[in-house]
Structures are given as C-alpha cells and as structure tokens.
Design a protein around this motif. Structure first.
Motif, PDB file in Angstrom:
ATOM      1  N   THR A 777       0.731  -1.182  -0.012  1.00 16.36           N
ATOM      2  CA  THR A 777      -0.045   0.023  -0.076  1.00 16.36           C
ATOM      3  C   THR A 777       0.860   1.368   0.123  1.00 16.36           C
ATOM      4  O   THR A 777       0.135   2.367  -0.045  1.00 16.36           O
ATOM      5  N   ASP A 778       2.169   1.155  -0.197  1.00 12.82           N
ATOM      6  CA  ASP A 778       3.162   2.242  -0.532  1.00 12.82           C
ATOM      7  C   ASP A 778       2.921   3.252   0.815  1.00 12.82           C
ATOM      8  O   ASP A 778       2.832   4.440   0.540  1.00 12.82           O
ATOM      9  N   GLN A 779       2.850   2.688   2.052  1.00 10.27           N
ATOM     10  CA  GLN A 779       3.228   3.764   3.140  1.00 10.27           C
ATOM     11  C   GLN A 779       4.356   4.379   3.503  1.00 10.27           C
ATOM     12  O   GLN A 779       5.536   3.944   3.244  1.00 10.27           O
ATOM     13  N   ARG A 780       4.246   5.599   3.780  1.00  9.72           N
ATOM     14  CA  ARG A 780       5.511   6.369   4.288  1.00  9.72           C
ATOM     15  C   ARG A 780       5.345   6.431   5.776  1.00  9.72           C
ATOM     16  O   ARG A 780       4.840   6.810   6.364  1.00  9.72           O
ATOM     17  N   TYR A 781       6.607   5.551   6.254  1.00 10.54           N
ATOM     18  CA  TYR A 781       6.638   5.421   7.779  1.00 10.54           C
ATOM     19  C   TYR A 781       8.058   5.577   8.171  1.00 10.54           C
ATOM     20  O   TYR A 781       9.106   5.369   7.443  1.00 10.54           O
ATOM     21  N   ARG A 782       8.081   5.651   9.133  1.00  9.86           N
ATOM     22  CA  ARG A 782       9.686   5.758   9.882  1.00  9.86           C
ATOM     23  C   ARG A 782       9.598   4.954  11.139  1.00  9.86           C
ATOM     24  O   ARG A 782       8.647   5.437  12.078  1.00  9.86           O
ATOM     25  N   THR A 783      10.596   3.972  11.451  1.00 10.57           N
ATOM     26  CA  THR A 783      10.334   3.262  12.777  1.00 10.57           C
ATOM     27  C   THR A 783      10.872   3.973  13.741  1.00 10.57           C
ATOM     28  O   THR A 783      11.772   5.085  13.789  1.00 10.57           O
ATOM     29  N   TYR A 784      10.326   3.955  15.100  1.00 13.13           N
ATOM     30  CA  TYR A 784      10.830   4.484  16.264  1.00 13.13           C
ATOM     31  C   TYR A 784      12.183   4.716  16.240  1.00 13.13           C
ATOM     32  O   TYR A 784      13.102   3.876  16.165  1.00 13.13           O
ATOM     33  N   SER A 785      12.544   6.044  16.741  1.00 16.72           N
ATOM     34  CA  SER A 785      13.902   6.476  16.928  1.00 16.72           C
ATOM     35  C   SER A 785      14.667   6.520  15.572  1.00 16.72           C
ATOM     36  O   SER A 785      15.995   6.824  15.657  1.00 16.72           O
ATOM     37  N   SER A 786      14.312   6.016  14.478  1.00 15.51           N
ATOM     38  CA  SER A 786      15.015   6.051  13.371  1.00 15.51           C
ATOM     39  C   SER A 786      15.092   7.523  12.610  1.00 15.51           C
ATOM     40  O   SER A 786      14.098   8.148  12.580  1.00 15.51           O
ATOM     41  N   GLY A 787      16.265   7.687  11.948  1.00 12.08           N
ATOM     42  CA  GLY A 787      16.311   8.835  11.298  1.00 12.08           C
ATOM     43  C   GLY A 787      16.283   8.816   9.743  1.00 12.08           C
ATOM     44  O   GLY A 787      16.272   9.804   8.927  1.00 12.08           O
ATOM     45  N   ILE A 788      15.979   7.603   9.233  1.00 10.12           N
ATOM     46  CA  ILE A 788      15.656   7.343   7.742  1.00 10.12           C
ATOM     47  C   ILE A 788      14.453   6.833   7.650  1.00 10.12           C
ATOM     48  O   ILE A 788      13.951   5.835   8.668  1.00 10.12           O
ATOM     49  N   SER A 789      13.446   7.052   6.520  1.00  9.44           N
ATOM     50  CA  SER A 789      12.430   6.301   6.553  1.00  9.44           C
ATOM     51  C   SER A 789      12.328   5.193   5.957  1.00  9.44           C
ATOM     52  O   SER A 789      13.515   5.098   5.056  1.00  9.44           O
ATOM     53  N   ALA A 790      11.512   4.173   6.168  1.00 12.78           N
ATOM     54  CA  ALA A 790      11.530   3.053   5.608  1.00 12.78           C
ATOM     55  C   ALA A 790      11.345   2.968   3.979  1.00 12.78           C
ATOM     56  O   ALA A 790      10.903   3.918   3.318  1.00 12.78           O
TER      57      ALA A 790
END
Length: 803
Positions: A777-790
């Motif tokens: 579904t092409d989600q734009r997300y960033r895991t906790y404490s991460s500085g780069i998006s997945a």
C-alpha cells in the motif's frame, strides 16, 4: 541438483546411479546431511553424505525402511517407491520441534525444551525464504526483534528495552562487542553477511553467565556456514550462486560460495557484493518525512537545493563487500580444527539523520556533509574441538580470535570550509576455553574461562576543503587506551525429574581499563583513568512439563555492563548544542531480571506461547548534564555547547509481554503471529522519571503461509504502535526533526502498518526463484527513533543456483 565430482570413481558412480537416492528438506529443497535410513530390525543402516545421497544397493526392491533426521517427521517407504519418484525423499520439518537443540545458553548443544530462557532460532530455511537485505533485516524479519536505523547502512537491534552496548553480538562463538561500542545506535551487525549465516539464535534477557559484560538485554549469536566433510575418501565440489534485486533502493547483490572437500580436509570460500542506491520512501504518510531540500557543493560553495524527487532520500547510497574463507581439518573422529577468516568493508555512507537537521534559524540545514568512512571488520578465528571421555570433561572447545575494527566520522557545517574528521581502530584478541561434562548422573556441567584484550587507536584532524590544508585536532577517544577482561564460569543442568529440568550458573568477571588523556586540545582536569572492577553474576531457572503438551519456564538472572572506553573517554556532539566529555569516575551497572513463560501445543494443530519479563537496572550508565572544570558550557567545534557526560546517575526498570503462536490449518496452510509489548522508565537521582530510550513501541506481525509442492507463499502484515510525545524519552524529544508532530506541535512516533507478499518457487533441485512485494500500500513511515524512513513499495527479485 548438486553435482558431485568424485575423482577416480566417476564412472562407478555413473553406473550405480540408479541405486542412489537423495534426501532433502521438504521446504527448502536443500540436501540433508547425516539422515539415517534403516530397515525394520536395523540390520541395515545407511547415512546420507554431504550431498544428502546414499546408495540403496543392499536393500531389496520392496523392503521397507525408515528415513529419519532430527527435527523432521520420519518417513517409511521402500526402494521401488523412491526410484519411481525420481530418487528423492522429502522430509517435512516437525511442526513443534521439542527435540530441537540450541547452543547459545552453554556454548554446547542442549535440548531447547530444557532451556528456561526464551531463545528464538532462525534457521537457514527461514533466511533463504525471507531473503533479507542485511543481517539487521534478518533479525527484524523474525518479528521478535525491533530494529532502529539512522541511515541506510545501519540497523541497531533493540531487545526487551535494551540496545547497542547492552546487547551482545557474537559470530561463531566470538563476541563482536568491543571497547568503543556506544550507547548510541550502532551498525556493526551489517558487517555479518546474511548469505553465509547457517542459523541465528537470539537469547532474550541477561546472558552474562556465559557472555560476561554487556549481555543485559540479550544475546544475538550468528553461526556461519561450515566446510562440509564427506564420509567417504573422495573429493567433492559443491556450491551456490545467488542474485538479488530490490526496486526501492535499486539494490544489486551477487553472492557465490564453493565447498571443496576430501575425507579429512574441507574448504569453504564465499564472496558477496552489494550495491544500494538512494532509498525511495512511500507515498502515503507524514509530509515531514519527505526530503524537500538537500545541500550540494557548486563552484566552491554550498548551495541549498530543492529536491525534485522528495521521496528519494538523498544521499543514502553505499556499497559493501564481504569475504569468508573457512578451512576444516578432521584427522580422526575425536579431533577437529577450524580456521575462519572474515572480512567486511563498506564504502563511505551518509548519516542521514544528521543531514536532515535544521539550522538554528529553522530555514535551512545545519550540515553540508556528515558521513561515515568505510566500516571495516576483519576476524581470524581458530577453533579446536576435542571429543572423548576425559577425566574432567567429555568435550573441549578452544576458541582464539583476532579482530580489527575500523571506522571514521566526517562532518562539515553548511558554508563552513572545515571538515572535521575522527578515525578509530580497535585491535581485539580473545581466547575462550569451554568444557562439557555430562557423565555425572542426571547432572551436566559446562564450565570455562575467557580472556579479552582491546586496544583503541583514535586520532582527529580538520581539513580545509578550500585550501586542502589539514591540521591535527582532538581525537574522539584517548589514543592507545586499553580494555581487558578475565572471567571464569560454571553452568549446570540438572534433570530433577523426567519432566523437570533445572539450569543454573555463576560467573565472575574482572575488567581493567587504562586510558591516558591528551590535554593539547582540552584542559582535562585529569591525565588518566584507571578502572579496576569485578562482577559476580548468576542465573537460576526451570523448565517444567506438567503434561506432554504444556511447558512452563521460570528464570531469574543477573547481568552487568562494565564501563568501556566509549563511556569514560569520549568527546563528541551528542545532539545539537550539547557535547559529551570524559568521566573516569564510573562503575559497572547491574541488571536483575525475572521472566516467566508458558507454551501450549494443541494436538500439533496449534502452538501458542506467552511470556512476561521484568528487569531492574541499578547504577545505570546514562548521559546527563555535567560540569567540565566547573563550567556547564564549553566551546566545541566553534559552538558554545552544553556539557554532558556518561554517569552512574539513574535507575531503570523495563517490563513487558511477548506473545506468539502457529496455527496449522492443514498440511499446506498455516498462520503465525508475534506481538511484543515493552515499557521502560528511567529514574534519576532526583527521583524524576522519564521514558527509557530503547523501549520499543508495541510491534508485531501476522502471517498466512501456504505451501504447495515447489511453491511457498507468505502474505503478512507488519505493524508498530504509536509513542506519544508524553511517552518519548527526553533525549528523543530534542530530535524533533526525525519525528512527526502531533496536534500540539510536539514530536511523536506515529503508528504504522505494511501489507506484504513473499513467495519462493523451486524450479528444480538446482534453481530457486523468489519474488516479494513489500509495503504493497506504499505507506510512508519511519520506525521509532530512526532517522531514515523505511522503503516504500518494494519489488524484490532473487535467484538461487545450487551446483
């Protein structure tokens, strides 16, 4: 199909081929070594060789025989049936492997059902199917380890509220943790090539009895491929070749390995090359995660440019190469010598979270450049194994190793011509002597000793990129400092009753630190740091089967972490406007842990697991405000910065719940799921509470797996819960540029999910293809404490060839 070259016997084998059969794993289609074939009265027995092959000449056409292998369902058949099926026997892995073995608890094989601690095993079949990009992704794919990333070339595991230097990384029995493992996120795990991993075991909770300092939250053991020795006096050649492509970062990976073996000698050689371009993120999610601007050097000046492709995280590209060479020598059945040579090197790679930091005015970016130099890791590992019935042992294992770590940091502010550089090298030698004694009735003893020595080399410089002049500058660590430890341990397993096993252990560790500080650049109020600390740790647990389908485990243990060179001697900018300075007055931190688990098997139709844990950490080593020569602020790289230092300034407790299970709908379909809930609180000397930095949000997965002959598919959901601003650690709140903002304008970590499809098809014994579609579904997300998006929607193609 694996092709076996038998020098001198080629024509004989060709003629006898009709009598040969091959035993393989029914899921991975890989050959099974040492599978046992025997007739009804066991007057005829055969064992498969390195290729899973044996000769059925001595069996009659209709004579029934049994095929068995540990961890697999047995099969009864006859020679005619097998030959009609092309000479292949496929064994199906057991749905619940009570007889599975683990090595991480005592360094020797133990029945998993007798272990009171939670241990997750990731097999070669799992790795082949999930097809991870890096070893950090391998851990994340388990659904039970949370992974943080600050850049594409990264991956920092979090286990039960602990991370980085409170976890132990081990490769083939040698710990990777060194004297500069930091409290901030680390990426050493990516140096381990996933293509060379045979299996991985993750121990949850303290493991200090066996692994000493740092093993507070858990231990991650990576066991790499071994050279395979045949049971016949011949020469065998076999190998694998793999290719992988991923669309989200235009990954191109190629791997090859070859095994050459005779009866007493074997060699395994492996090489893997990865190339990753800039990573593209998803289309649906927070606008703050877009890369709207970036800095580029044009005509000798830094220019802030608008990004025409804001979903492309520029720059994140890098490449990596890994080598592995192993040699095994087995002169007889009692002795074996193994030599392993490992090498990993990356290119330069940007620390992306530092490149998206805004400047003080909030109108531009603070850094023009911020990148790590090549991360290099070399290990030479010599292991000796001896079997037998010695007076004090039944098994002996000597492991010696030399490791060399190299890393560097390079940063330059926007419109500043000065490039600040620090370089670190660590030489590490270690020796472990481990014994097994299993001949004292129902008591099994495991004991041994360990010695580790680290030498840290560190230097700093400043390069003027306009004049190309370089000057010496302060180093990150005291150059020439050393960290060493000497320890002894004993672990005991006692079979109190057929359904009750007790496991306990004790370890004493002593740690020495010697560091001399250079006052050329900073007027340190001290010239040296000498630490001399000892720690006694222990564990006591039980594994009880009240009935055949139920297991209950209870375990209590202690762990510790002695200060290292990073704790006592580091100088660096921890966050905008703050600088960490040395503090030689540190002592070890201690953890006290209890966990309880229950597992229930419902007639092999379903297996459900639940566990709860609580860890109390005292004298916790944390970063807090500090004074340097009586000053609370000092100049660092030209900026007036708040002074901080690592201190024994807090207590902490972490607790949580873990759930998992498998439901077998039929022989072809199954459901699996994992859920982890963690909460952590840090308390400072003033009694003020704040959230623990490495307590991950609620996370888990849900899989629907369908297997049909040569095809295996997995439709699965990954999900993470939200962490509100009120629940963010104080150190995380100051990094608002990596988080989304809530309705009050405060940073928080949003919840997210991804829908994914993974598949693998076995065209033949020689050819396997994989196709996966991640984040459908092409989600734009960033895991906790991460500085780069997945990654956004990501197509992954892979091809594997066995020869």
């Amino acid at each position: 199909m694996r092709l076996t070259l038998s020098i001198g016997f080629f024509f004989v084998l060709l003629c006898a081929g009709a009598q040969q059969i091959k035993v393989i794993d029914g899921e991975t289609k890989r050959p099974l070594v040492n599978a046992l074939l025997y007739n009804a009265n066991k007057s005829k027995t055969l064992i498969t060789d390195i290729e899973g092959i044996c000769d059925l000449s001595e069996f009659k056409a209709l004579e029934r025989f049994t095929v068995s292998h540990i961890g697999y369902e047995t099969k009864i058949t006859n020679k005619n049936q097998i030959l009609r099926r092309g000479g292949r026997i496929e064994l199906i892995p057991k749905t619940e492997q009570l007889e599975a073995v683990v090595m991480s608890i005592s360094k020797w094989e133990q029945q998993k059902k007798d272990i009171p601690q939670k241990v997750t095993s990731i097999s070669a079949g799992d790795i082949s199917f999930t097809n991870p990009q890096t070893s950090a992704d391998l851990l994340q794919n388990s659904g039970q380890v949370f992974v943080q990333k600050s850049q594409l070339g990264g991956g920092s595991p979090m286990i039960r509220g602990f991370a980085t230097n409170r976890l132990v990384l081990s490769v083939d029995g040698v710990r990777m943790n060194n004297a500069i493992f930091r409290g901030g996120n680390i990426q050493n795990v990516i140096s381990i090539d996933p293509f060379t991993i045979k299996n991985t075991e993750v121990v949850f909770g303290p493991g200090s009895v066996i692994y000493g300092s740092d093993a507070i939250g858990g231990v991650m053991n990576f066991y790499t491929l071994k050279p395979q020795l045949p049971r016949v006096d011949t020469i065998l050649v076999s190998g694998n070749a793999d290719f992988r492509y991923a669309s989200a970062n235009n990954e191109n990976t190629i791997h090859g390995d070859v095994n050459v073996a005779s009866k007493k000698w074997a060699s395994l050689s492996s090489i893997t090359y990865n190339r990753f371009d800039d990573l593209r993120i998803g289309s649906h999610g927070p606008q703050r995660y877009l890369r709207n601007q970036f800095v580029q050097r044009q005509n000798g000046t830094d220019v802030l440019l608008n990004n025409s492709k804001p979903k492309l995280q520029t720059p994140t590209a890098y490449d990596q190469i890994n080598f592995l060479q192993k040699i095994a020598f087995r002169p007889d059945s009692d002795w074996q010598y193994d030599l392993g040579l490992y090498y990993s090197e990356t290119s330069d790679y940007s620390r992306y979270d530092r490149l998206i930091r805004p400047d003080n005015e909030g109108t531009g970016l603070r850094s023009a450049e911020w990148y790590y130099g090549p991360q290099k890791w070399f290990m030479g590992n010599l292991q000796l194994y001896k079997k037998g019935s010695g007076k004090f042992y039944d098994g002996l294992k000597l492991t010696t190793a030399y490791q060399r770590f190299e890393e560097s940091r390079n940063d330059r502010d926007f419109q500043d011509p000065i490039l600040n550089r620090t370089r670190e090298k660590v030489d590490a030698i270690s020796a472990n002597l481990d014994f097994e004694n299993k001949r004292i009735g129902d008591l099994r003893l495991y004991y041994g000793g360990e010695y580790i020595f680290n030498r840290v080399h560190s230097d700093g410089s400043q390069l003027n990129i306009e004049t190309n002049q370089e000057e010496e500058a302060a180093s990150r660590y005291p150059d020439g400092s050393s960290w060493q430890t000497l320890a002894g341990y004993v672990n005991a397993e006692y079979k109190a009753m057929p359904n009750l096993t007790l496991l306990s252990g004790l370890r004493y560790s002593h740690v020495w630190i010697n560091a001399e500080f250079d006052t050329t650049f900073y007027p340190f109020p001290f010239e040296e740091a000498k630490l001399d600390n000892g720690a006694l740790t222990g564990s006591l647990g039980l594994s009880w089967f009240p009935n055949q389908s139920t297991q209950i485990t209870l375990n209590g243990s202690t762990g510790f972490r002695a200060p290292n060179i990073d704790d006592i001697g580091k100088v660096f900018d921890s966050e905008p406007g703050s600088v960490v300075v040395p503090n030689p007055q540190l002592e070890p931190e201690y953890a006290y842990n209890v966990d309880f688990g229950i597992k229930k098997n419902f007639k092999n139709k379903a297996v459900l697991r639940a566990a709860t844990f609580y860890t109390y950490l005292v004298d916790a080593l944390v970063r807090r405000d500090f004074t340097f020569n009586g000053e609370r602020e000092i100049l660092y790289n030209g900026e007036l910065s708040n002074v901080q230092a690592i201190q024994n300034a807090a207590k902490a407790y972490v607790y949580g719940f873990e759930f998992g299970g498998e439901v077998y709908l039929n022989k072809e379909m199954q459901l699996t799921s994992n859920l982890t809930i963690t909460n952590g609180i840090e308390e400072d000397d003033n009694g003020e509470d704040s959230a623990a930095r490495h307590a991950a949000p609620t996370f888990g997965d849900f899989h629907f797996i369908w297997t049909k002959t040569r095809l295996k598919t997995d439709l699965f959901l990954n999900f993470n819960g939200e962490i509100r601003y009120e629940d963010l650690a104080l150190t995380e709140r100051s990094k608002d540029y990596i988080y989304d903002l809530d309705e009050n304008g405060n940073p928080y970590s949003p919840s997210w999910y991804t829908l994914n499809l993974r598949s693998q098809y076995q065209f033949s014994n020689a050819l396997t293809a994989s196709l996966s579609l991640e984040n459908i579904t092409d989600q734009r997300y960033r895991t906790y404490s991460s500085g780069i998006s997945a990654p956004g929607i990501n197509l992954i193609l892979a091809l594997g060839i066995v020869f």
